[in-house]
Design an enzyme around this catalytic site. Structure first.
Site, PDB file in Angstrom:
ATOM      1  CG  ASP A 138      38.487  38.648  35.755  1.00 25.83           C
ATOM      2  OD1 ASP A 138      37.706  39.451  36.304  1.00 25.83           O
ATOM      3  OD2 ASP A 138      39.626  38.967  35.377  1.00 25.83           O
ATOM      4  CE1 TYR A 140      38.922  42.649  28.627  1.00 30.35           C
ATOM      5  CE2 TYR A 140      37.513  42.395  26.703  1.00 30.35           C
ATOM      6  CZ  TYR A 140      38.734  42.745  27.258  1.00 30.35           C
ATOM      7  OH  TYR A 140      39.753  43.188  26.452  1.00 30.35           O
ATOM      8  CG  HIS A 145      40.082  47.005  30.152  1.00 28.20           C
ATOM      9  ND1 HIS A 145      41.416  47.294  30.341  1.00 28.20           N
ATOM     10  CD2 HIS A 145      40.001  45.651  30.088  1.00 28.20           C
ATOM     11  CE1 HIS A 145      42.111  46.160  30.403  1.00 28.20           C
ATOM     12  NE2 HIS A 145      41.273  45.155  30.249  1.00 28.20           N
ATOM     13  NE  ARG A 154      40.341  41.690  18.586  1.00 28.89           N
ATOM     14  CZ  ARG A 154      40.302  41.568  19.915  1.00 28.89           C
ATOM     15  NH1 ARG A 154      41.001  40.646  20.512  1.00 28.89           N
ATOM     16  NH2 ARG A 154      39.539  42.375  20.634  1.00 28.89           N
ATOM     17  CD  GLU A 210      43.556  42.826  33.661  1.00 29.40           C
ATOM     18  OE1 GLU A 210      42.717  42.035  34.156  1.00 29.40           O
ATOM     19  OE2 GLU A 210      43.770  42.911  32.429  1.00 29.40           O
ATOM     20  CG  ASP A 244      43.115  39.277  36.367  1.00 23.70           C
ATOM     21  OD1 ASP A 244      43.813  38.308  36.692  1.00 23.70           O
ATOM     22  OD2 ASP A 244      42.562  39.390  35.260  1.00 23.70           O
ATOM     23  NE  ARG A 248      48.068  43.707  30.690  1.00 19.20           N
ATOM     24  CZ  ARG A 248      46.805  43.535  31.038  1.00 19.20           C
ATOM     25  NH1 ARG A 248      46.108  42.512  30.544  1.00 19.20           N
ATOM     26  NH2 ARG A 248      46.225  44.356  31.888  1.00 19.20           N
ATOM     27  CE1 TYR A 255      42.949  37.770  22.064  1.00 20.73           C
ATOM     28  CE2 TYR A 255      45.265  37.687  21.431  1.00 20.73           C
ATOM     29  CZ  TYR A 255      43.976  38.140  21.208  1.00 20.73           C
ATOM     30  OH  TYR A 255      43.717  38.946  20.145  1.00 20.73           O
ATOM     31  CE  LYS A 264      44.070  38.655  31.613  1.00 20.46           C
ATOM     32  NZ  LYS A 264      43.935  39.856  32.442  1.00 20.46           N
ATOM     33  CB  THR A 268      43.628  36.768  41.620  1.00 19.37           C
ATOM     34  OG1 THR A 268      43.766  36.143  40.347  1.00 19.37           O
ATOM     35  CG2 THR A 268      42.507  37.786  41.561  1.00 19.37           C
ATOM     36  CB  THR A 370      40.698  46.126  33.568  1.00 18.46           C
ATOM     37  OG1 THR A 370      41.521  44.981  33.693  1.00 18.46           O
ATOM     38  CG2 THR A 370      41.505  47.377  33.868  1.00 18.46           C
ATOM     39  CD  GLU A 384      43.013  49.978  29.689  1.00 24.91           C
ATOM     40  OE1 GLU A 384      42.006  50.663  29.506  1.00 24.91           O
ATOM     41  OE2 GLU A 384      43.140  49.217  30.672  1.00 24.91           O
TER      42      GLU A 384
HETATM   43 CA    CA Z   1      40.900  40.732  34.413  1.00 22.05          CA
END
Ligand code: CA
Length: 437
Positions: A138, A140, A145, A154, A210, A244, A248, A255, A264, A268, A370, A384
């Site tokens: 997967d 990014y 996003h 962050r 996602e 996906d 959260r 993570y 995750k 899927t 996403t 988001e």
């Molecule tokens: Ca993803």
């Protein structure tokens, strides 16, 4: 790049009447592949092609020997319960089969009456995963996003220093990939509340979707032999929709430093229909990088990729709550994005994935990550859309959502449209949230 040819001719009609209805996803210009069998019948799965509201059974069609040479050979590979055999044959075979199927299905075709015996109504079929997926990666690729999510996790450094240089990805889990209709059990995970001394194991309170594009690899590469950017799309069979599912709260705690794990890998969901790159030829767009940003390293850059490396594919996510279902209300649209905004292209994903000699195999699946657009309503996840759960979304009948509730059904859709061409659709990727065990 695949060429636009007579299979994309907007004047083409099919003798399958439902394929000629203007609002449909599956006109004769599309011809996406899936794996199916008749529902309620104990029979083998095999490959089929969508035409209007029907599936053309390719195993049954192959037995009629309607095609010749490479096209018939490709058709014979479709009697299998997965698309891997067809995927492995390569671009020449995919193109020949598309030409052949377009001939068989167009209005006035010589043996339409025989081919009609190989039609099964889509309402009466059970769909399976389209391929045996050996590996799933997967990416990014949406900078919008990545920036929005980075800001939540962050605030001081939303986009990490490598983002504009490396197509970031993680290796996902294939065992929990399911086809549209998949029930998704709310997962347990380690949750650590702000200020809490220690985490606890509990059902996720922040289950999210996602909105992604799935990329199916056709032909692979031998280990140790990278795929160059100019050849990258030769190895790609087609695209699907991909959800996906993400927890959260689990993700926020687990993570760092190695990336997503249990947040995750529990589910899927992909759409059953794979839309080929051949079908997408009219819907390609230039890929470009803003002048102010670092330009890609040479192995990730090419003239052909720049001229038509993006795909103009509109993506939407819809929510149907249990209450909407009870009232008979229509699902509500939450997200609308377009894959053409992707910061990294399909060719760059393939070239980067193999740059170290990593071997891809037929049926491997790449997720795009996403897809969120530049505007706030174009975000492809609830994380988001609700600013990390701080701004609940109001739904039409007064219900509120920050994250998904038990009984929620999430529906992803995709559609390509361009003046002068017949629009094509991707069908749906649907999943329903079940309560925690
Ligand atoms: Ca993803």
């Amino acid at each position: 790049m695949r060429a636009i040819d007579q299979t994309h001719d907007p004047a083409l009609k099919s003798w399958v009447e439902s394929a000629n209805r203007p609002a449909g996803d599956f006109p004769i210009q599309n011809l996406p592949f899936a794996v199916f069998r008749r529902a309620g019948v104990r029979e083998p799965f095999r490959c089929g092609v969508a035409i209007g509201e029907q599936v053309l059974d390719l195993a049954a069609l192959a037995a009629l020997h309607p095609l010749e040479g490479q096209a018939q050979q490709a058709l014979s590979a479709c009697a299998q319960p997965a698309l891997n055999g067809l995927m492995a044959l390569g671009r020449g075979a995919w193109g020949a089969l598309r030409q052949g199927l377009s001939q068989v299905l167009r209005a006035g075709a010589a043996h339409a009456d025989r081919a009609a015996q190989a039609l099964v109504p889509q309402s009466g079929v059970e769909l399976a995963l389209p391929a045996r997926i050996g590996d799933y990666t997967d990416f990014y690729t949406s900078i919008h996003h990545a920036t929005a999510v980075g800001r939540l996790f962050r605030p001081d450094q939303p986009l990490l220093a490598n983002y504009k240089w490396v197509p970031i990805a993680y290796h996902g889990r294939t065992s929990s990939i399911g086809v549209s209709g998949q029930p998704v059990r709310r997962p347990h995970g380690q949750l650590k509340a702000q200020g809490a001394e220690a985490p606890r194991l509990a059902p996720t309170e922040r289950l999210d979707y996602e909105l992604e594009v799935g990329v199916f690899i056709g032909t692979g590469n031998p280990a140790g032999e990278p795929i160059g950017i100019d050849q990258a799309e030769e190895h790609v069979f087609g695209l699907c929709l991909l959800n996906d599912w993400s927890a959260r709260d689990v993700q926020a705690w687990e993570y760092q430093p190695l990336g997503p794990f249990l947040a995750k890998n529990f589910a899927t969901t992909i759409s059953p229909w794979v839309v080929t790159l051949e079908a997408l030829a009219p819907f390609r767009s230039p890929w470009h990088r803003p002048d102010a940003d670092p330009q890609p390293l040479p192995y990730l850059d090419g003239a052909e990729m720049r001229s038509a490396g993006a795909v103009d594919l509109e993506l939407t996510a819809w929510l149907e709550t249990a209450r909407m279902r009870a009232r008979g209300a229509a699902p509500e649209r939450l997200s609308c994005a377009n894959f053409r905004h992707s910061y990294w292209s399909i060719a760059q994903m393939v070239a980067h994935h193999t740059a170290n000699g990593c071997n891809l195999r037929p049926g491997d699946l790449l997720g795009s990550g996403t897809q969120s657009g530049p505007l706030s309503g174009e975000a492809g996840s609830l994380l988001e859309l609700t600013a990390g759960g701080r701004q609940p979304l109001g739904l039409a009948d007064g219900e509120m959502r920050t994250f998904l509730a038990d009984g929620d059904r999430v529906i992803l859709k995709g559609r390509c449209a361009r003046p002068g061409f017949v629009h094509i659709g991707f069908g749906e990727a649907v999943g329903i949230v079940l309560p925690a065990a």
